[in-house]
Write a protein that holds these residues in place. Structure first.
Motif, PDB file in Angstrom:
ATOM      1  N   CYS A 114       0.983  -1.250  -0.074  1.00 59.39           N
ATOM      2  CA  CYS A 114       0.045  -0.202  -0.131  1.00 59.39           C
ATOM      3  C   CYS A 114       1.103   1.237   0.124  1.00 59.39           C
ATOM      4  O   CYS A 114       1.813   1.169   0.726  1.00 59.39           O
ATOM      5  CB  CYS A 114      -0.802  -0.078   1.380  1.00 59.39           C
ATOM      6  N   ASP A 115       0.354   2.245  -0.880  1.00 53.07           N
ATOM      7  CA  ASP A 115       1.429   3.384  -0.869  1.00 53.07           C
ATOM      8  C   ASP A 115       0.799   4.350   0.327  1.00 53.07           C
ATOM      9  O   ASP A 115      -0.171   4.486   0.332  1.00 53.07           O
ATOM     10  CB  ASP A 115       1.196   4.275  -2.358  1.00 53.07           C
ATOM     11  N   ALA A 116       1.766   5.125   0.853  1.00 57.59           N
ATOM     12  CA  ALA A 116       1.532   6.268   1.688  1.00 57.59           C
ATOM     13  C   ALA A 116       0.767   7.189   0.778  1.00 57.59           C
ATOM     14  O   ALA A 116       1.229   7.505  -0.169  1.00 57.59           O
ATOM     15  CB  ALA A 116       2.560   6.794   2.406  1.00 57.59           C
ATOM     16  N   LEU A 117      -0.007   8.154   1.369  1.00 56.80           N
ATOM     17  CA  LEU A 117      -0.588   9.511   0.331  1.00 56.80           C
ATOM     18  C   LEU A 117       0.391  10.337   0.005  1.00 56.80           C
ATOM     19  O   LEU A 117       0.179  11.063  -1.092  1.00 56.80           O
ATOM     20  CB  LEU A 117      -1.783   9.806   1.029  1.00 56.80           C
ATOM     21  N   GLY A 118       1.879  10.248   0.595  1.00 54.78           N
ATOM     22  CA  GLY A 118       2.529  11.453   0.304  1.00 54.78           C
ATOM     23  C   GLY A 118       3.630  10.672  -0.483  1.00 54.78           C
ATOM     24  O   GLY A 118       4.701  11.193  -0.730  1.00 54.78           O
ATOM     25  N   HIS A 119       3.499   9.300  -1.097  1.00 56.58           N
ATOM     26  CA  HIS A 119       4.434   8.915  -1.791  1.00 56.58           C
ATOM     27  C   HIS A 119       4.714   9.446  -3.167  1.00 56.58           C
ATOM     28  O   HIS A 119       6.127   9.602  -3.445  1.00 56.58           O
ATOM     29  CB  HIS A 119       4.010   7.379  -1.959  1.00 56.58           C
ATOM     30  N   MET A 120       4.181  10.153  -3.636  1.00 60.45           N
ATOM     31  CA  MET A 120       4.363  10.924  -4.991  1.00 60.45           C
ATOM     32  C   MET A 120       3.592  12.093  -4.954  1.00 60.45           C
ATOM     33  O   MET A 120       2.811  12.382  -4.465  1.00 60.45           O
ATOM     34  CB  MET A 120       3.849   9.970  -6.070  1.00 60.45           C
ATOM     35  N   TRP A 121       4.421  13.325  -5.689  1.00 59.58           N
ATOM     36  CA  TRP A 121       3.903  14.587  -5.490  1.00 59.58           C
ATOM     37  C   TRP A 121       4.514  15.281  -6.918  1.00 59.58           C
ATOM     38  O   TRP A 121       5.416  14.962  -7.571  1.00 59.58           O
ATOM     39  CB  TRP A 121       4.198  15.352  -4.415  1.00 59.58           C
ATOM     40  N   PHE A 122       3.894  16.595  -7.303  1.00 60.27           N
ATOM     41  CA  PHE A 122       4.224  17.609  -8.144  1.00 60.27           C
ATOM     42  C   PHE A 122       4.131  18.815  -7.538  1.00 60.27           C
ATOM     43  O   PHE A 122       3.448  18.992  -6.524  1.00 60.27           O
ATOM     44  CB  PHE A 122       3.920  17.221  -9.346  1.00 60.27           C
ATOM     45  N   ASP A 123       4.691  19.884  -8.185  1.00 53.73           N
ATOM     46  CA  ASP A 123       4.677  21.231  -7.677  1.00 53.73           C
ATOM     47  C   ASP A 123       5.185  21.281  -6.328  1.00 53.73           C
ATOM     48  O   ASP A 123       4.421  21.976  -5.466  1.00 53.73           O
ATOM     49  CB  ASP A 123       3.274  21.850  -7.830  1.00 53.73           C
ATOM     50  N   ASP A 124       5.923  20.677  -5.672  1.00 53.15           N
ATOM     51  CA  ASP A 124       6.384  20.572  -4.463  1.00 53.15           C
ATOM     52  C   ASP A 124       5.421  20.377  -3.150  1.00 53.15           C
ATOM     53  O   ASP A 124       5.660  20.909  -2.099  1.00 53.15           O
ATOM     54  CB  ASP A 124       7.278  21.865  -4.119  1.00 53.15           C
ATOM     55  N   THR A 125       4.169  19.898  -3.689  1.00 52.44           N
ATOM     56  CA  THR A 125       3.180  19.658  -2.584  1.00 52.44           C
ATOM     57  C   THR A 125       2.698  18.130  -2.835  1.00 52.44           C
ATOM     58  O   THR A 125       2.140  17.523  -3.729  1.00 52.44           O
ATOM     59  CB  THR A 125       1.967  20.705  -2.941  1.00 52.44           C
TER      60      THR A 125
END
Ligand code: UVW
Length: 319
Positions: A114-125
């Protein structure tokens, strides 16, 4: 817009729905908030035969586990075994008990996870507006811990896209969208209700495990493909979590632009939808095809890795 545009995702997702703040400024579990006691009850009441299916793939396999490019398979080492006792490295415990111990290391995102919700991002957020700097040295926000504490429990619906398309498994880069999921559900005679946990079978992990497909440099999985309508459908249907039998839960690139892993941005980062990847769905799918009962009670929780980006799990489906 193309893959070389560093703002490609920003442009692609302009106008896409976002759930930030919906469950408060401190939220770290996103769409799992939809899974209330009602959804647990609905999952339990969909059980008919009380047959159980575990959805975790084996790790540390002799042939080498399939993992996403850039990662390597889990490593398994025996620390104590009978040979160690015979060689005098270990002494029996008082009373004569001996033991085997082992050590396993590997990526949080290798194997069923299961991925954490913060595993991937863009725009530094990240999810919910957290700064990407909160990932430095360990996830201070939107890590796997809150998801592990909450658990993922509700009514699961198996959508067998491979059988629906009359194939043992979907081909490299083959795509489908939410309309296909709904058609598949109609064909199976099951209803995708709001807040259902979707289990989408492509047959891909089975093909990887049999060596019929391989992870190579030009790796491109089959799976869901992005559109604004698809993101809106997930949002309107309040889908809390979806599982697939692929390594990353979506087709690897958007065919038109070459942008990679768009649903990690549109669904995970923007909507807080929880991803369960690399699930073993073949046995469950066979059983569903046999008795034409495609829904059941889905229970899962990742390992609670402190500040972790994800966690291994072995979901249980009861139908
Ligand atoms: C990738 O990181 C590519 O996929 P996952 O969501 O498994 O972490």
């Amino acid at each position: 817009m193309n893959a070389t545009d560093p703002k490609g995702l920003t442009r692609l997702l302009a106008g896409a729905p976002r759930n930030w703040g919906r469950w408060g400024e401190a939220d770290e579990i996103g769409a799992l908030n939809y899974l209330t006691a009602e959804e647990v009850k609905s999952g339990m009441s969909s059980v008919r035969g009380h047959r159980t299916f575990t959805l975790g793939v084996p790790i540390g396999t002799p042939a080498g586990d399939a993992v996403f490019p850039g990662r390597w398979p889990a490593r398994h080492y025996m620390v104590a075994d009978k040979a160690g006792f015979e060689a005098g490295h270990w002494q029996a415990l008082p009373g004569g008990l001996e033991f085997a111990d082992d050590y396993v290391s590997g990526f949080a995102q290798a194997g069923t996870h299961c991925d954490a919700l913060g595993h991937m991002w863009f725009d530094d957020t990240l999810w919910n507006g957290y700064s990407a700097h909160t990932t430095n040295g360990g996830m201070k926000k939107a890590s796997i811990e809150p998801i592990a504490r909450r658990g993922i429990v509700g009514r699961g619906v198996l959508l067998d896209m491979a059988r629906f398309r009359g194939k043992p498994y979907l081909g490299r880069a083959e795509t489908f969208n939410h309309n296909d999921l709904m058609e598949c559900a109609r064909w199976q005679g099951v209803e995708i209700r709001p807040r259902s946990i979707l289990l989408i079978r492509t047959g891909w992990v089975g093909a990887l495990s049999r060596g019929e497909e391989k992870v190579g440099e030009d790796y491109w999985e089959p799976g869901l493909t992005f559109s604004l309508d698809l993101a809106r459908w997930f949002d309107d249907m309040q889908i809390p979590c979806y599982a697939t039998d692929t390594l990353a839960n979506e087709t690897t690139y958007e065919a038109d632009t070459g942008i990679m892993l768009v649903l990690h941005a549109a669904l995970m980062r923007n909507l807080g939808v929880v991803f369960n990847e690399m699930a073993w769905l073949d046995d469950l799918a066979q059983d569903c095809a046999d008795d034409r009962h495609f829904e059941g009670f889905y229970n899962a929780s990742p390992v609670c890795v402190c500040h972790g980006t994800g966690g291994a799990m072995n979901p249980i489906f009861i139908k």
